[in-house]
Write an enzyme that holds these catalytic residues in place. Structure first.
Site, PDB file in Angstrom:
ATOM      1  N   HIS A 165      24.445  53.882  63.826  1.00  0.00           N
ATOM      2  CA  HIS A 165      24.156  53.195  65.089  1.00  0.00           C
ATOM      3  C   HIS A 165      24.397  51.702  64.912  1.00  0.00           C
ATOM      4  O   HIS A 165      24.119  51.127  63.856  1.00  0.00           O
ATOM      5  CB  HIS A 165      22.710  53.455  65.495  1.00  0.00           C
ATOM      6  CG  HIS A 165      22.320  52.765  66.770  1.00  0.00           C
ATOM      7  ND1 HIS A 165      22.845  53.120  67.994  1.00  0.00           N
ATOM      8  CD2 HIS A 165      21.474  51.729  67.001  1.00  0.00           C
ATOM      9  CE1 HIS A 165      22.338  52.332  68.919  1.00  0.00           C
ATOM     10  NE2 HIS A 165      21.509  51.489  68.356  1.00  0.00           N
ATOM     11  N   CYS A 181      27.569  52.681  71.263  1.00  0.00           N
ATOM     12  CA  CYS A 181      26.765  51.552  70.788  1.00  0.00           C
ATOM     13  C   CYS A 181      27.653  50.492  70.144  1.00  0.00           C
ATOM     14  O   CYS A 181      27.356  49.294  70.230  1.00  0.00           O
ATOM     15  CB  CYS A 181      25.705  52.035  69.810  1.00  0.00           C
ATOM     16  SG  CYS A 181      26.361  52.961  68.409  1.00  0.00           S
TER      17      CYS A 181
END
Length: 1283
Positions: free
Chosen positions: A305, A50
């Site tokens: 994330h 990510c």
């Protein structure tokens, strides 16, 4: 990532009546989903990429970077087709970036893949699963691109777009000499901790000066001396694109751990960098930057994330909001306009605006009021005086903004407000210094951080891996703080304007070969989606041909094999019923006459028809035909010459019919047979009764559907006989019980309930252990839970064809899984009372079974329970322990009465003794099946203790034992008379030759130095020694009352033969310890205390230690073994006992003073430590830096009796004399040997455990292991050499 690992393939399902499964498509064969309404493409996450996706999207939405990369053709970069040719240089990373950007721009798919790009990085699957820092990736990726583009026209691509310089200056206050050092940067790293926002951080870095003064002076190269100076930094060159990295991750040095800074940190949409630059004479456009990307991190410092907010500069996406959001935006806009109006009416804003427009920067206060009248059309007194007071007082109250002259007649803005300007979005607002020396306060009112929704132009999107959604500009404010907050900021110069032809044109500046590749890929995608769409709408139908079926037992059954009776047909469900009929006609060329299509369903009874399909113009999906549907093709009237009744009312039901096949008196031992019958669901129960039951018979039905409970079965009443099978709830698989007239004894006539049923009527296995035949036989005996065990035994004897004489001389004993015969079952018990499960294995053995008032016991003799044979005995539960013991002794043939009984504990070892020999077994909770141990030795009378006595003494050379005070005196005397260079050696020598002896103490030793008894053993295997081993000698047992005193125990110990050879003056010359793991444990003090008060257990052992003098320790006295270190050697002098009164305090400080006084040494010249013999380790006891409990926050030192020292009686304390030695190492050579031995043992145990783990790999496969944090690995990108 996992491919088709979890995709199921149903191709193995055969064409049978259970239905045909449809093959599922794997994800690899399915075409990727098209772009969503935003018309922007996301990027797939490979597991932990990510952070890479967020940075790649930022670079992709930087048009200048993207187009500069596109400008490099194959003649400079090479071609991916030649990647495997060794002689051709292919710059793989920029080529893969070009291809990825082209896919993000033009390929009609929801998300692009970065697999090819990461492979060009040299990453494997582990690297793709591991998360890294996006700031680190930004630097490494730019470095890799610079290396890859060496020798091409794009060699300066990174420097051209992102390179800036900072100049650090030090100015001498005396000669004004300036020392400069220039630094390059690709991104600016700014602090987050204790900073309110980006402007304050830049102010601290590039406006505030650091002063060298007082003790911290600077050496000037021109003056050649230490002088006062000022250090500062400025931005010398600004790049087109400014990257700002926020230092949100910090390290807590107190907790020794990393943490994430989640405090509020503001940053503006537009920022003017003029105040932070070295040159400030250029136009404003040279300093204005606009935010276009915010990389956001959600989570903590060990994982999380990343996603990114991006401004669509080229308007490539479709920015739409839902109607509710548009309404909300309108309301917010109205509210904001109202707030702006109020702001415009704010006198502070008006006055600041007037003063900022003045060229002279300073005007009289009266003239300020006049200008206010001209601007607003209303004077101060009329509009603001009532609320704010006179204008002069108002200016004084806002001295942080306005500067009044000494006579208060003139006013100006403070200098700060003329330095910082932030463009049209921030008119009238200024940035204030956070300096502590200034009167100006850093307020949120002055920050230009209010983010506004764009009314027109570019819009913002949230790109979160594959998901792309529009956001409002004000949503960026949510990322100022919290666990999900901004981590990297990307600004672009405001003067960078995009050409009009680039707006909403994703093909702009894309190379021709990539355009062709993307066009071809889109054509292929459209084809694959059409094929996939067609496959998704195709349904497989099973056509059952009426000519191949026959009607039997109320349902249709194929007359031939299933394969010959059923045809498979695949058709698009969007086609009509007429199309289906036409397809069947073409398939069945032999068909003649009308064709009727009916839906069918396979039931347990067979195939049944339901609805006739009508309406040829309707699609198959509208009709309700799904994949795997059954369609019956017939003439609509008959099958095989027999009329077929379709529909739900004529659905056949398959019932299980139970009948009683055998009968025994009392209702025990019945056998049931089961058969299946098909009846229409519309049939009445009376019809069913006539067909199945004999005259006078009855039918029972299960009311709850569960066959496990007897009470669920009830007789069908007369009034229900006219109800249909469906109405009463009978379905496929339901069971009914048919009883003839002579079987109705199983039914309670009053309630209509069944008293016993097939679930209860099962069987038991009986094995012959009477050994009347050559080989053991095993039979099954039918029984219910209410069957009496005597009946089972009789039937088993009959089945085994044994003699009837065994009826009175045999019993049934359950057999466990290990084949052991358990306690016999009383014959008057039922199966339920005996707690036997159906199917259990019983043994038919010789001997009468115990009655319900008798106990069946096992017993063994001796302490070796594993090897001793187990015997059995039956006694009355009212028998006493002595009577039971006599019976066991008689059976085992043991003579005498010097025995007692013990229970077996959970470790299968001799446990608690049955000390009350007159007590009944029932009173002591002795149950059938218990195992008792016959142990040698007679138990002491009630209230008496039988205590084993051991003699304990350290192996010390007593001839050298002496007062430690004399040792120190000798040592200090030698220190005074010896030369300086030999003081330590002389002191040690003097100490070694000092000795004194105690006359009676020598009597404890034999002339040879051995113990006074031959039954001694030395504890050489124990890790609990320091200088000498420990010797324990067994002296004998003492039987004494629990109410006796400790002094009485010592006196009785002195009467033992072992002690009679020694001359002990009195009990005060003996010290008593409990024995724990063959070592002295708890010290028993106070000779006048009863033994019961010590709570000695039945197995407590006592060791007696001889003393040189009388001892009577009080409750607050702590006995320590103190030993002085030998200077220059890793060893100690013999230990001495030290009694320490801890009634006042038990702290390290008090112990140091006690030991210093004992050795007549200065308290600051000793070091002390406690010895932990089980670990061979010493722990230093310090009184100066005693650690304070963080939880309780005590202000005083903690007791040494608590953690971590846990000081107790008998502990060994080492003392170091700092006058004679500098080292503070308390360990000895013996400790080194002990640690090495322990290490080797630990290694052997570890190897043994590893070997055991390898053997149990298969068993432990399903166990979930503890998840450990993965080790951090540096991020790297592999690049070829292109120089």
């Amino acid at each position: 990532m996992f491919g088709d690992l979890f995709e199921e393939d149903f191709s193995f399902v055969s064409n049978n009546q259970c239905g045909k499964g449809k093959k599922s498509k794997s994800k690899d064969t399915e075409p990727p989903a098209p772009r969503e309404f935003t018309k922007l493409s996301g990027i797939k996450n490979q597991g932990g990429t990510c952070y890479l996706n967020s940075l790649l999207q930022t670079l992709h939405f930087t048009p200048e970077f993207r187009e500069a990369l596109f400008s490099l053709g194959p003649e400079e970069l090479g071609s991916l087709e030649n990647i495997n040719k060794p002689d051709v240089k292919v710059r793989v990373i920029p080529l893969q970036l070009q291809r990825l950007f082209a896919q993000l721009l033009l390929l009609d798919q929801q998300a692009a893949s970065t697999t090819d790009l990461t492979e060009s990085f040299g990453w494997n699957s582990n690297e793709e699963m591991r998360q890294h820092d996006v700031q680190e990736l930004n630097r490494i990726l730019f470095s890799a691109l610079e290396t890859s583009l060496v020798g091409t026209s794009g060699h300066d691509l990174i420097n051209r777009l992102y390179h800036g310089t900072v100049v650090n200056q030090i100015v001498c206050k005396e000669c004004k000499n300036v020392s400069e050092r220039q630094e390059d940067f690709l991104d600016l790293t700014v602090a987050v901790k204790d900073v309110s926002g980006l402007e304050e951080a830049l102010w601290n870095m590039y406006v505030e000066e650091e002063y060298f003064e007082n003790d911290n002076l600077y050496r000037c190269g021109a003056c050649n001396k230490l002088v006062e100076a000022a250090k500062s930094a400025k931005l010398r060159k600004l790049p087109p694109f400014l990257t700002v990295s926020l230092l949100r991750f910090n390290f807590d040095f107190e907790k020794c751990e990393r943490y994430k800074e989640t405090s509020c940190y503001t940053f503006p949409i537009r920022i003017n960098l003029r105040p932070f630059c070295e040159q400030t004479q250029l136009e404003d456009s040279e300093y204005m930057y606009e935010l276009f990307s915010v990389i956001i991190h959600k989570g903590g410092c060990y994982g999380g994330h990343y996603h990114v907010y991006i401004k669509d500069v080229d308007a490539l996406g479709n920015w739409q909001l839902q109607e509710e959001e548009r309404k909300l935006m309108t309301e917010e806009k109205v509210q904001k306009d109202t707030e702006n109006i109020k702001e415009m009416e704010n006198p502070l804003t008006i006055l600041k605006g007037i003063l900022s427009e003045e060229e002279s920067k300073q005007i009289p206060v009266d003239q300020l009021g006049q200008k206010l009248l001209e601007k607003k059309g209303m004077s101060w007194n009329k509009k603001y005086r009532k609320q704010y007071g006179p204008i002069r007082k108002y200016l004084q109250n806002h001295s942080q903004i306005f500067r009044l002259s000494p006579d208060d007649n003139k006013v100006s803005l403070k200098e700060m407000y003329h330095q910082l300007q932030f463009g049209s979005d921030c008119q009238g607002q200024v940035l204030q210094s956070p300096s502590q020396n200034s009167d100006v306060q850093w307020t949120s009112e002055s920050l230009c951080t209010v983010l506004k929704d764009s009314a027109s132009g570019s819009h913002w999107f949230d790109l979160n891996d594959t998901k792309v959604q529009p956001i409002k500009e004000k949503d960026i404010e949510k990322q100022f703080q919290g666990k999900e907050s901004a981590y990297m900021l990307f600004y672009r110069k405001s003067q960078l304007k995009r050409p009009s032809e680039a707006q909403a044109n994703p093909r702009y500046r894309v190379p021709g070969h990539l355009l062709n590749e993307m066009d071809a890929a889109n054509i292929e995608l459209r084809k694959r989606r059409m094929d996939s769409d067609s496959a998704d709408n195709n349904i497989d139908l099973r056509l059952h041909l009426g000519s191949q079926y026959k009607l039997y037992n109320g349902a249709l059954h194929p007359s031939l094999s299933w394969k010959e009776s059923v045809l498979d047909l695949t058709i698009d469900k969007r086609k009509t019923l007429g199309d289906l009929r036409q397809s069947i006609f073409q398939l069945l060329e032999f068909w003649e006459g009308d064709m009727i299509l009916s839906t069918a369903k396979s039931l347990p009874a067979g195939l049944h028809l339901y609805q006739t399909l009508d309406g040829d113009e309707m699609t198959l999906g509208d009709i309700g035909l799904a994949d795997g549907a059954d369609v019956f093709v017939w003439n609509g009237k008959e099958v095989g010459g027999m009329e077929v009744l379709p529909g739900l009312d004529h659905e056949p039901v398959l019932l299980n019919v139970l009948r009683l096949a055998g009968y025994n008196e009392g209702g025990k031992g019945q056998h049931f047979i089961e058969s299946q019958h098909v009846v229409p669901c519309s049939a009445e129960l009376s019809t069913l009764w006539k067909a199945l039951a004999s005259p006078g018979g009855i039918i029972l039905m299960n009311s709850s559907g569960s066959d496990k409970e007897v009470e669920n079965w009830k007789v069908v009443p007369e009034e229900d006989m006219k109800k249909t099978v469906r109405i009463v709830g009978l379905t496929d698989g339901s069971s009914i019980l048919v009883l003839d007239s002579h079987d109705q004894s199983l039914v309670n006539v009053a309630s209509g309930n069944l008293t016993a049923f097939m679930h209860d009527i099962s069987w038991l296995q009986v094995k012959n252990f009477c050994r009347l035949e050559a080989e053991e036989k095993q039979v099954k005996i039918t029984a219910t839970v209410e069957t009496v065990m005597s009946d089972i035994k009789i039937k088993a004897i009959q089945e085994l064809q044994l003699g009837e004489e065994l009826v009175d001389d045999s019993c049934l004993r359950p057999i466990n899984r290990n084949g052991k015969l358990l306690c016999p079952v009383p014959e008057d018990y039922t199966v339920k009372e005996a707690e036997l499960k159906m199917g259990s294995l019983l043994g038919l053995c010789h001997g009468k079974a115990p009655t319900s008032t008798q106990l069946f016991l096992y017993f063994v003799v001796g302490s070796d329970l594993q090897g001793a044979p187990e015997m059995e005995i039956v006694v009355e539960e009212t028998a006493s322990v002595r009577e039971c013991l006599n019976l066991m002794l008689e059976k085992s043939g043991l003579p005498g009465d010097n025995w007692h009984l013990r229970r077996i504990d959970w470790c299968y070892e001799a446990g608690e003794a049955l000390s009350e020999e007159g007590a009944r077994l029932k009173e002591l909770n002795v149950c059938s099946g218990d195992t008792l141990v016959i142990t040698e030795g007679k138990l002491p009378p009630k209230g008496f203790l039988k205590v084993p006595i051991w003699w304990y003494k350290p192996l010390i050379h007593f001839e050298q034992q002496e007062s430690m005070q004399n040792q120190v005196n000798c040592m200090m005397g030698a220190l005074r008379v010896s030369p300086a260079g030999a003081s330590v050696c002389c002191a040690a020598s003097a100490l070694a030759h000092c000795s004194c002896q105690t006359a009676w103490w020598r009597g404890w030793l034999r002339p040879g130095g051995g113990a006074a008894s031959s039954c001694c053993f030395e504890r050489h295997d124990s890790p609990a020694y320091v200088q000498s081993d420990i010797r324990l000698c067994y002296a004998g047992d003492v039987e004494i009352s629990g109410e006796a005193f400790l002094e009485d125990l010592k006196i009785q110990a002195m009467t033992l033969p072992f002690f009679q050879e020694l001359s002990v003056p009195s009990p005060e010359f003996l010290r008593a310890w409990t024995l724990e793991s063959k070592r002295p444990g708890k010290l028993l003090r106070n000779n006048q205390q009863q033994l019961n008060e010590y709570k000695l257990g039945g197995r407590t052992e006592i060791c007696i230690e001889p003393l040189q003098k009388e001892e009577n320790l009080g409750p607050s006295d702590l006995l320590l073994r103190v030993q002085m270190g030998i200077p220059g050697e890793r060893d100690y002098y013999h230990s001495v006992d030290l009694v320490w009164d801890i009634s006042k305090e038990c702290t390290a400080w008090a112990l140091r003073h006690r030991l210093a006084a004992h050795y007549s040494l200065p308290v600051e010249k000793i070091e002390i430590a406690k010895y932990f013999p089980e670990k061979f380790e010493w722990m230093t006891i310090s009184s100066w830096t005693q650690q304070i409990s963080k939880r309780k926050r005590k202000k005083k030192q903690e007791s040494l009796q608590s953690a971590p020292f846990h000081l107790k009686d008998g502990d060994i304390i080492g003392v170091k004399n700092l006058l004679l030695e500098e080292g503070k190492d308390f360990s000895t050579v013996r400790d080194d040997i002990g640690k090495e031995t322990q290490r080797q043992l630990a290694m052997e145990k570890k190897k043994s455990r590893q070997a055991q783990r390898l053997q149990n790999d298969v068993l432990s496969e399903g166990k979930v292991a503890t998840k450990h944090r993965k080790p951090e690995v540096a991020l790297s990108i592999n690049v070829g050499i292109f120089r």
